[in-house]
Motif scaffolding. Structure first.
Motif, mmCIF file in Angstrom:
data_model
loop_
_atom_site.group_PDB
_atom_site.id
_atom_site.type_symbol
_atom_site.label_atom_id
_atom_site.label_comp_id
_atom_site.label_asym_id
_atom_site.label_seq_id
_atom_site.Cartn_x
_atom_site.Cartn_y
_atom_site.Cartn_z
ATOM 1 N N PHE A 23 0.821 -1.200 0.000
ATOM 2 C CA PHE A 23 0.000 0.000 0.000
ATOM 3 C C PHE A 23 0.862 1.261 0.000
ATOM 4 O O PHE A 23 1.998 1.249 0.498
ATOM 5 N N ARG A 68 3.846 -1.479 9.315
ATOM 6 C CA ARG A 68 3.249 -2.612 10.018
ATOM 7 C C ARG A 68 3.016 -3.699 8.984
ATOM 8 O O ARG A 68 2.748 -3.419 7.822
ATOM 9 N N TYR A 95 -0.122 5.191 8.633
ATOM 10 C CA TYR A 95 -1.445 5.560 8.114
ATOM 11 C C TYR A 95 -1.592 7.070 7.986
ATOM 12 O O TYR A 95 -1.008 7.836 8.745
ATOM 13 N N GLY A 97 -5.018 8.426 6.962
ATOM 14 C CA GLY A 97 -6.420 8.661 6.620
ATOM 15 C C GLY A 97 -6.973 9.879 7.338
ATOM 16 O O GLY A 97 -6.272 10.573 8.063
ATOM 17 N N ASP B 66 -6.678 -0.566 2.997
ATOM 18 C CA ASP B 66 -6.733 -2.016 3.109
ATOM 19 C C ASP B 66 -8.121 -2.254 3.687
ATOM 20 O O ASP B 66 -8.328 -2.189 4.900
ATOM 21 N N ARG B 68 -10.499 -4.553 4.147
ATOM 22 C CA ARG B 68 -10.922 -5.542 5.140
ATOM 23 C C ARG B 68 -10.378 -5.172 6.525
ATOM 24 O O ARG B 68 -11.091 -5.191 7.520
ATOM 25 N N MET B 69 -9.094 -4.828 6.574
ATOM 26 C CA MET B 69 -8.516 -4.497 7.873
ATOM 27 C C MET B 69 -9.012 -3.155 8.375
ATOM 28 O O MET B 69 -9.169 -2.954 9.585
ATOM 29 N N ARG B 73 -10.629 -2.528 12.018
ATOM 30 C CA ARG B 73 -10.092 -1.547 12.975
ATOM 31 C C ARG B 73 -11.156 -0.516 13.353
ATOM 32 O O ARG B 73 -11.245 -0.087 14.493
ATOM 33 N N LEU B 129 -8.676 7.089 14.351
ATOM 34 C CA LEU B 129 -8.794 6.700 12.942
ATOM 35 C C LEU B 129 -7.506 7.055 12.205
ATOM 36 O O LEU B 129 -6.958 6.260 11.447
ATOM 37 N N GLU B 132 -4.675 4.629 13.587
ATOM 38 C CA GLU B 132 -4.809 3.168 13.687
ATOM 39 C C GLU B 132 -5.540 2.486 12.544
ATOM 40 O O GLU B 132 -5.666 1.263 12.539
ATOM 41 N N VAL B 133 -6.075 3.249 11.599
ATOM 42 C CA VAL B 133 -6.869 2.597 10.549
ATOM 43 C C VAL B 133 -6.099 2.631 9.224
ATOM 44 O O VAL B 133 -5.634 3.699 8.808
ATOM 45 N N PRO B 134 -5.926 1.453 8.590
ATOM 46 C CA PRO B 134 -5.114 1.387 7.367
ATOM 47 C C PRO B 134 -5.753 2.070 6.155
ATOM 48 O O PRO B 134 -6.307 1.435 5.278
ATOM 49 N N ILE B 135 -5.661 3.402 6.177
ATOM 50 C CA ILE B 135 -6.111 4.247 5.064
ATOM 51 C C ILE B 135 -4.980 5.233 4.800
ATOM 52 O O ILE B 135 -4.349 5.709 5.741
#
Lengths: 98, 163
Positions: A23, A68, A95, A97, B66, B68-69, B73, B129, B132-135
């Protein structure tokens, strides 16, 4: 697990491969969002696998230090873990986001 | 690319996070917070902020996840927020894909008995967010002086906060 994903894993197991999904900066460093690596059926250590990929793609190395890693949707703690054919590894740079 | 609208945790709690490539709206989130027992509703919207760097203008951001992950999360964070702040309803939607400046990228809605719980939970959710969130987001800049469209480095984590 969605059917398409189960199928992909089954195929990966048959061909003895591990699928890697990359990613963000990791994808940019490698120039692809997916990689596939053949592994012995007894598996290979995750750190060994990642090291061999970093050797082929040197720009990935600094990214891996801060990334990670997840196996089959779960974060990996300690990279001595063994990955086996059919496993899915995801590389997550920090991340951003929001 | 839409998640099912009603999923539940093992414990039967509703989980309502979404990661979608379609436009996201306040009304879509507000609808999910209707609850006669809540005295307070807080809605947070994160948008793509205009920016100019070295004479070049940011045209938008590319978001990827990602999926699904990210959903796992987000569900986790919803559970944590419910436990910590005693909220009654939570709905989080994050958009992915190519977003222009000014477009909403994330909306967080919290309904709770009292306003303090709702504000605190919304703050907790957006901060967690981002961590910890895979974005991920990637900058997209207008044509520079060289005439080439450049995709530049990603900002370090936390350098750009929504809103």
């Amino acid at each position: 697990m969605p059917l398409a994903e189960r199928k992909r894993r089954q195929e990966a197991w048959m061909t003895r491969t591990v699928q890697l999904t990359l990613f963000a900066t990791a994808r940019e460093a490698v120039g692809a969002s997916r990689l596939e690596r053949a592994v012995p059926s007894t598996g290979v250590r995750l750190d060994t696998l990642l090291e061999s990929i970093a050797e082929e793609h040197p720009r990935l190395r600094p990214i891996l230090r801060n990334a990670r890693v997840a196996r089959n949707g779960e974060y990996v703690v300690g990279k001595r873990l063994r990955v086996r054919p059919g496993d899915e590894i995801a590389i997550h740079p920090p991340y951003s986001g929001g | 690319m839409r998640s099912p609208s009603t999923r539940r945790t093992a414990g039967g709690e509703p989980i309502s996070s979404e990661v979608t490539d379609r436009p996201i709206t306040l009304s879509q989130v507000a609808r999910r917070l209707e609850d006669s027992g809540s005295g307070a509703v807080v809605l947070f919207v994160g948008r793509v902020r205009p920016e100019v760097q070295a004479g070049r203008r940011l045209t938008g951001l590319d978001y990827e996840a990602d999926r699904r992950m990210a959903l796992a999360r987000l569900s986790d964070l919803e559970r944590q927020a419910r436990r910590r702040f005693g909220t009654r309803r939570i709905h989080v939607v994050h958009r992915i894909g190519r977003l222009r400046v000014g477009t909403a990228s994330v909306i967080i809605g919290v309904a709770a008995a009292h306003r303090s719980m709702a504000f605190e939970a919304a703050r907790f959710l957006i901060e967690e967010l981002k961590r910890e969130v895979p974005i991920w987001k990637t900058d997209r800049w207008a044509r520079g002086p060289t005439g080439r469209r450049r995709r530049t480095r990603r900002r370090p984590r936390g350098a750009r906060s929504p809103g």
